[in-house]
Design a protein around this motif. Structure first.
Motif, PDB file in Angstrom:
ATOM      1  N   TYR A  21      11.991   6.459  -0.048  1.00 49.33           N
ATOM      2  CA  TYR A  21      11.884   7.046  -1.462  1.00 49.33           C
ATOM      3  C   TYR A  21      12.913   8.025  -1.802  1.00 49.33           C
ATOM      4  CZ  TYR A  21      10.108  10.294  -5.131  1.00 49.33           C
ATOM      5  OH  TYR A  21      10.112  10.825  -6.154  1.00 49.33           O
ATOM      6  N   LEU A  22      13.502   8.862  -0.824  1.00 49.35           N
ATOM      7  CA  LEU A  22      14.496   9.722  -1.055  1.00 49.35           C
ATOM      8  C   LEU A  22      15.665   8.997  -1.099  1.00 49.35           C
ATOM      9  CD1 LEU A  22      13.707  12.610   1.558  1.00 49.35           C
ATOM     10  CD2 LEU A  22      13.780  12.887  -0.764  1.00 49.35           C
ATOM     11  N   LEU A  68      24.018   9.584   1.304  1.00 50.72           N
ATOM     12  CA  LEU A  68      22.741   9.900   1.773  1.00 50.72           C
ATOM     13  C   LEU A  68      21.708   8.918   1.558  1.00 50.72           C
ATOM     14  CD1 LEU A  68      22.781  13.655   0.810  1.00 50.72           C
ATOM     15  CD2 LEU A  68      22.764  12.980   3.165  1.00 50.72           C
ATOM     16  N   GLY A  69      21.690   8.363   0.278  1.00 51.75           N
ATOM     17  CA  GLY A  69      20.791   6.991  -0.068  1.00 51.75           C
ATOM     18  C   GLY A  69      20.806   5.974   0.631  1.00 51.75           C
ATOM     19  N   LEU A  70      22.257   5.780   1.016  1.00 54.33           N
ATOM     20  CA  LEU A  70      22.306   4.614   2.162  1.00 54.33           C
ATOM     21  C   LEU A  70      21.850   4.618   3.448  1.00 54.33           C
ATOM     22  CD1 LEU A  70      25.346   2.958   0.745  1.00 54.33           C
ATOM     23  CD2 LEU A  70      23.313   2.072   0.610  1.00 54.33           C
ATOM     24  N   TRP A  80      20.421  13.730  10.500  1.00 50.28           N
ATOM     25  CA  TRP A  80      21.436  14.117   9.801  1.00 50.28           C
ATOM     26  C   TRP A  80      21.317  13.876   8.300  1.00 50.28           C
ATOM     27  CZ3 TRP A  80      24.599  17.754  11.492  1.00 50.28           C
ATOM     28  CH2 TRP A  80      24.837  17.849  12.875  1.00 50.28           C
ATOM     29  N   SER A  81      20.661  12.838   7.925  1.00 48.54           N
ATOM     30  CA  SER A  81      20.771  12.237   6.570  1.00 48.54           C
ATOM     31  C   SER A  81      19.602  13.280   5.769  1.00 48.54           C
ATOM     32  CB  SER A  81      20.086  10.970   6.452  1.00 48.54           C
ATOM     33  OG  SER A  81      20.797  10.080   7.034  1.00 48.54           O
ATOM     34  N   LEU A  82      18.419  13.732   6.684  1.00 45.28           N
ATOM     35  CA  LEU A  82      17.485  14.580   6.169  1.00 45.28           C
ATOM     36  C   LEU A  82      18.177  15.915   6.103  1.00 45.28           C
ATOM     37  CD1 LEU A  82      14.198  13.388   7.997  1.00 45.28           C
ATOM     38  CD2 LEU A  82      14.897  13.318   5.579  1.00 45.28           C
ATOM     39  N   LEU A  83      19.009  16.306   6.666  1.00 47.81           N
ATOM     40  CA  LEU A  83      19.528  17.744   6.921  1.00 47.81           C
ATOM     41  C   LEU A  83      20.640  17.663   5.498  1.00 47.81           C
ATOM     42  CD1 LEU A  83      20.365  20.369   8.047  1.00 47.81           C
ATOM     43  CD2 LEU A  83      22.187  19.170   9.372  1.00 47.81           C
ATOM     44  N   GLY A  84      21.413  16.727   5.479  1.00 50.41           N
ATOM     45  CA  GLY A  84      22.342  16.476   4.382  1.00 50.41           C
ATOM     46  C   GLY A  84      21.556  16.660   2.927  1.00 50.41           C
ATOM     47  N   LEU A  89      19.970  19.281  -1.750  1.00 48.38           N
ATOM     48  CA  LEU A  89      18.910  19.697  -2.644  1.00 48.38           C
ATOM     49  C   LEU A  89      18.741  21.251  -2.921  1.00 48.38           C
ATOM     50  CD1 LEU A  89      15.982  17.381  -1.862  1.00 48.38           C
ATOM     51  CD2 LEU A  89      17.230  17.390  -3.867  1.00 48.38           C
ATOM     52  N   LEU A  90      19.086  22.132  -1.893  1.00 47.96           N
ATOM     53  CA  LEU A  90      19.237  23.410  -1.975  1.00 47.96           C
ATOM     54  C   LEU A  90      20.305  23.922  -2.799  1.00 47.96           C
ATOM     55  CD1 LEU A  90      17.920  24.589   1.641  1.00 47.96           C
ATOM     56  CD2 LEU A  90      16.864  24.944  -0.377  1.00 47.96           C
ATOM     57  N   LEU A  91      21.518  23.086  -2.635  1.00 41.58           N
ATOM     58  CA  LEU A  91      22.605  23.616  -3.484  1.00 41.58           C
ATOM     59  C   LEU A  91      22.435  23.271  -4.973  1.00 41.58           C
ATOM     60  CD1 LEU A  91      25.641  24.163  -3.884  1.00 41.58           C
ATOM     61  CD2 LEU A  91      26.028  21.886  -3.196  1.00 41.58           C
ATOM     62  N   PHE A  92      21.712  22.334  -5.095  1.00 35.55           N
ATOM     63  CA  PHE A  92      21.345  21.926  -6.489  1.00 35.55           C
ATOM     64  C   PHE A  92      20.365  22.792  -7.157  1.00 35.55           C
ATOM     65  CE2 PHE A  92      22.390  16.948  -6.173  1.00 35.55           C
ATOM     66  CZ  PHE A  92      23.674  17.233  -6.283  1.00 35.55           C
TER      67      PHE A  92
END
Length: 122
Positions: A21-22, A68-70, A80-84, A89-92
């Motif tokens: 989903y993410l 990140l999507g891939l 690492w993908s989840l951390l990214g 998301l926090l930056l946005f």
């Protein structure tokens, strides 16, 4: 022991589904921004956070979303993908909150023209 194994299996399946989903969300966001990169630069500029850097930031955000999507969909380095994902998301969220606090409630730029919403709606 059987319940523990069943619970782990369910959590594993939920993790895969969440990653799909993410990852799909990131790929969709990147694709609509790539379809109209000039609009995305304008949307970044409208936030008022270092508007002179919008031209450089737009492709970086686009590539970050694509990667990140891939990685989430392909389950490459999932932690690492989840951390990214969490970091981006926090930056946005922080940028959107800043824009909102400054009265800038134009289109958020989250999903290009296809999903235009103001920061107040996000």
């Amino acid at each position: 022991m059987g319940q523990r194994t069943g619970a782990r299996r369910v959590l594993g399946i939920l993790g895969v589904l969440a990653g799909l989903y993410l990852g799909g969300m990131w790929l969709y966001a990147a694709s609509v921004k790539a379809a109209d990169p000039d609009l995305f630069v304008q949307q970044i500029q409208s936030y008022g956070v270092f508007p002179s850097l919008a031209g450089a930031a737009a492709p970086l955000f686009l590539w970050a979303e694509l990667i990140l999507g891939l990685t989430l969909i392909l389950r490459v380095a999932p932690r690492w993908s989840l951390l990214g994902t969490a970091t981006l998301l926090l930056l946005f969220i922080a940028i959107t909150a800043y824009a909102w606090s400054q009265g800038r409630t134009d289109d958020c730029g989250c999903f290009g023209r296809l999903g235009s919403r103001s920061p107040g709606a996000v």
